[in-house]
Write an enzyme that holds these catalytic residues in place. Structure first.
Site, PDB file in Angstrom:
ATOM      1  N   ASP A  72      -6.696  -5.703  -4.583  1.00 34.22           N
ATOM      2  CA  ASP A  72      -5.587  -6.660  -4.611  1.00 34.22           C
ATOM      3  C   ASP A  72      -6.156  -8.039  -4.278  1.00 34.22           C
ATOM      4  O   ASP A  72      -7.161  -8.144  -3.576  1.00 34.22           O
ATOM      5  CB  ASP A  72      -4.493  -6.292  -3.604  1.00 34.22           C
ATOM      6  CG  ASP A  72      -3.140  -6.882  -3.981  1.00 34.22           C
ATOM      7  OD1 ASP A  72      -2.250  -6.119  -4.413  1.00 34.22           O
ATOM      8  OD2 ASP A  72      -2.967  -8.127  -3.870  1.00 34.22           O
ATOM      9  N   LYS A  92       2.662  -0.908 -14.614  1.00 31.79           N
ATOM     10  CA  LYS A  92       3.936  -1.634 -14.630  1.00 31.79           C
ATOM     11  C   LYS A  92       3.892  -2.730 -15.688  1.00 31.79           C
ATOM     12  O   LYS A  92       2.891  -3.435 -15.825  1.00 31.79           O
ATOM     13  CB  LYS A  92       4.190  -2.262 -13.264  1.00 31.79           C
ATOM     14  CG  LYS A  92       5.429  -3.167 -13.278  1.00 31.79           C
ATOM     15  CD  LYS A  92       6.068  -3.257 -11.945  1.00 31.79           C
ATOM     16  CE  LYS A  92       5.373  -4.224 -11.032  1.00 31.79           C
ATOM     17  NZ  LYS A  92       5.974  -4.146  -9.684  1.00 31.79           N
ATOM     18  N   GLY A  95       0.753  -1.244   0.000  1.00 38.55           N
ATOM     19  CA  GLY A  95       0.000   0.000   0.000  1.00 38.55           C
ATOM     20  C   GLY A  95       0.786   1.298   0.000  1.00 38.55           C
ATOM     21  O   GLY A  95       0.239   2.335   0.355  1.00 38.55           O
TER      22      GLY A  95
HETATM   23  C1  LIG Z   1       4.531  -5.010  -6.489  1.00 44.73           C
HETATM   24  S1  LIG Z   1       3.084  -5.345  -5.597  1.00 44.73           S
HETATM   25  C2  LIG Z   1       2.357  -3.745  -5.453  1.00 44.73           C
HETATM   26  C3  LIG Z   1       3.049  -2.841  -4.480  1.00 44.73           C
HETATM   27  C4  LIG Z   1       2.253  -1.571  -4.222  1.00 44.73           C
HETATM   28  N1  LIG Z   1       2.227  -0.702  -5.391  1.00 44.73           N
HETATM   29  C5  LIG Z   1       2.786  -0.749  -3.074  1.00 44.73           C
HETATM   30  O1  LIG Z   1       3.233   0.359  -3.310  1.00 44.73           O
HETATM   31  O2  LIG Z   1       2.749  -1.207  -1.925  1.00 44.73           O
HETATM   32  C6  LIG Z   1       2.091  -6.151  -6.785  1.00 44.73           C
HETATM   33  C7  LIG Z   1       0.711  -6.570  -6.296  1.00 44.73           C
HETATM   34  O3  LIG Z   1      -0.077  -7.034  -7.404  1.00 44.73           O
HETATM   35  C8  LIG Z   1      -1.034  -7.924  -6.872  1.00 44.73           C
HETATM   36  N2  LIG Z   1      -1.717  -8.688  -7.914  1.00 44.73           N
HETATM   37  C9  LIG Z   1      -1.209  -9.697  -8.676  1.00 44.73           C
HETATM   38  N3  LIG Z   1      -2.159 -10.212  -9.478  1.00 44.73           N
HETATM   39  C10 LIG Z   1      -3.303  -9.506  -9.228  1.00 44.73           C
HETATM   40  C11 LIG Z   1      -4.636  -9.576  -9.738  1.00 44.73           C
HETATM   41  N4  LIG Z   1      -4.980 -10.491 -10.661  1.00 44.73           N
HETATM   42  N5  LIG Z   1      -5.557  -8.707  -9.271  1.00 44.73           N
HETATM   43  C12 LIG Z   1      -5.216  -7.787  -8.312  1.00 44.73           C
HETATM   44  N6  LIG Z   1      -3.970  -7.689  -7.778  1.00 44.73           N
HETATM   45  C13 LIG Z   1      -3.033  -8.531  -8.223  1.00 44.73           C
HETATM   46  C14 LIG Z   1      -0.183  -8.780  -5.928  1.00 44.73           C
HETATM   47  O4  LIG Z   1      -0.998  -9.461  -5.007  1.00 44.73           O
HETATM   48  C15 LIG Z   1       0.747  -7.754  -5.296  1.00 44.73           C
HETATM   49  O5  LIG Z   1       0.270  -7.340  -4.032  1.00 44.73           O
END
Ligand SMILES: C[S@@+](CC[C@H](N)C(=O)[O-])C[C@H]1O[C@@H](n2cnc3c(N)ncnc32)[C@H](O)[C@@H]1O
Length: 197
Positions: free
Chosen positions: A70, A152, A50
């Site tokens: 998420d 991303k 987050g």
């Molecule tokens: C790199 S992290 C994000 C970090 C966040 N931007 C932060 O600043 O804390 C990527 C996130 O994408 C989520 N994710 C992956 N596949 C997803 C999906 N199909 N739907 C929603 N979230 C997803 C993962 O659970 C993970 O928490």
């Protein structure tokens, strides 16, 4: 190299009480391209833990709104932020605004979503592209005309090709590898401004 390495940005995030070092990627993108404004309504796809929510919540202010989704359980560390609404949902399970309890298109869509990585480059690239394609598919249902966008992307020929074919839905389109991105990482961010709905 271990990904747990406590680098400069990791320490900085801890000191500044951000939940992840990724905040500095959004900060750089936002400073450079002016993506998020006061009072904006923003949806953050793949928000967990987050840090982007923390950044965005402050930037949009009390009259603004941040909706995060998420697949991970809602992060209770963020529930004290009044202008933030979080959902435990996959991007593949949201297709209309009502799924996020809102009735107005978002000013900004941001996505830091990343698949579970396998270490097999082609598999990880395919999974990432799958997420990117899904976000572009649902954009018309979530982003207002003229709205801004950050996503991303794991770099690959297919991803580059996909972006080339789809970037025209924005008046302005950029790619950036923020300074805080680990040098070994193949990720970059695609940035769109002025959505042509
Ligand atoms: C790199 S992290 C994000 C970090 C966040 N931007 C932060 O600043 O804390 C990527 C996130 O994408 C989520 N994710 C992956 N596949 C997803 C999906 N199909 N739907 C929603 N979230 C997803 C993962 O659970 C993970 O928490």
């Amino acid at each position: 190299m271990s990904f747990k390495v406590k680098d400069h940005y990791f320490k900085k995030a801890k000191k500044e009480k951000f939940l992840a070092r990724s905040v500095y990627k959004l900060d750089e993108i936002d400073q450079k391209y002016k993506i998020i404004k006061r009072n904006d309504h923003v949806v953050d796809l793949g928000y967990h833990p987050g840090s982007w929510v923390q950044y965005t919540s402050k930037k949009v202010g009390e009259q603004g709104k941040v909706v995060g989704i998420d697949i991970k359980p809602v992060n209770v560390k963020l529930t004290n932020l009044k202008n933030v609404h979080l959902f435990e949902k996959s991007i593949f399970d949201v297709s209309v605004l009502e799924d996020l309890s809102v009735d107005k298109l978002f000013d900004v869509v941001i996505s830091d979503m990343a698949p579970n990585t396998t270490g097999i480059r082609s598999v990880d690239q395919d999974r990432s592209l799958n997420l990117v394609e899904e976000v572009f598919r649902v954009l018309p249902d979530f982003l207002k005309p003229g709205g801004n966008f950050v996503i991303k992307v794991f770099d690959s020929n297919q991803a580059q090709q996909f972006l080339k074919e789809n970037q025209k839905v924005f008046q302005e389109f950029h790619k950036l590898k923020p300074k805080s991105t680990r040098s070994v990482s193949k990720e970059f961010f695609a940035i769109g401004k002025g959505y042509r709905a």
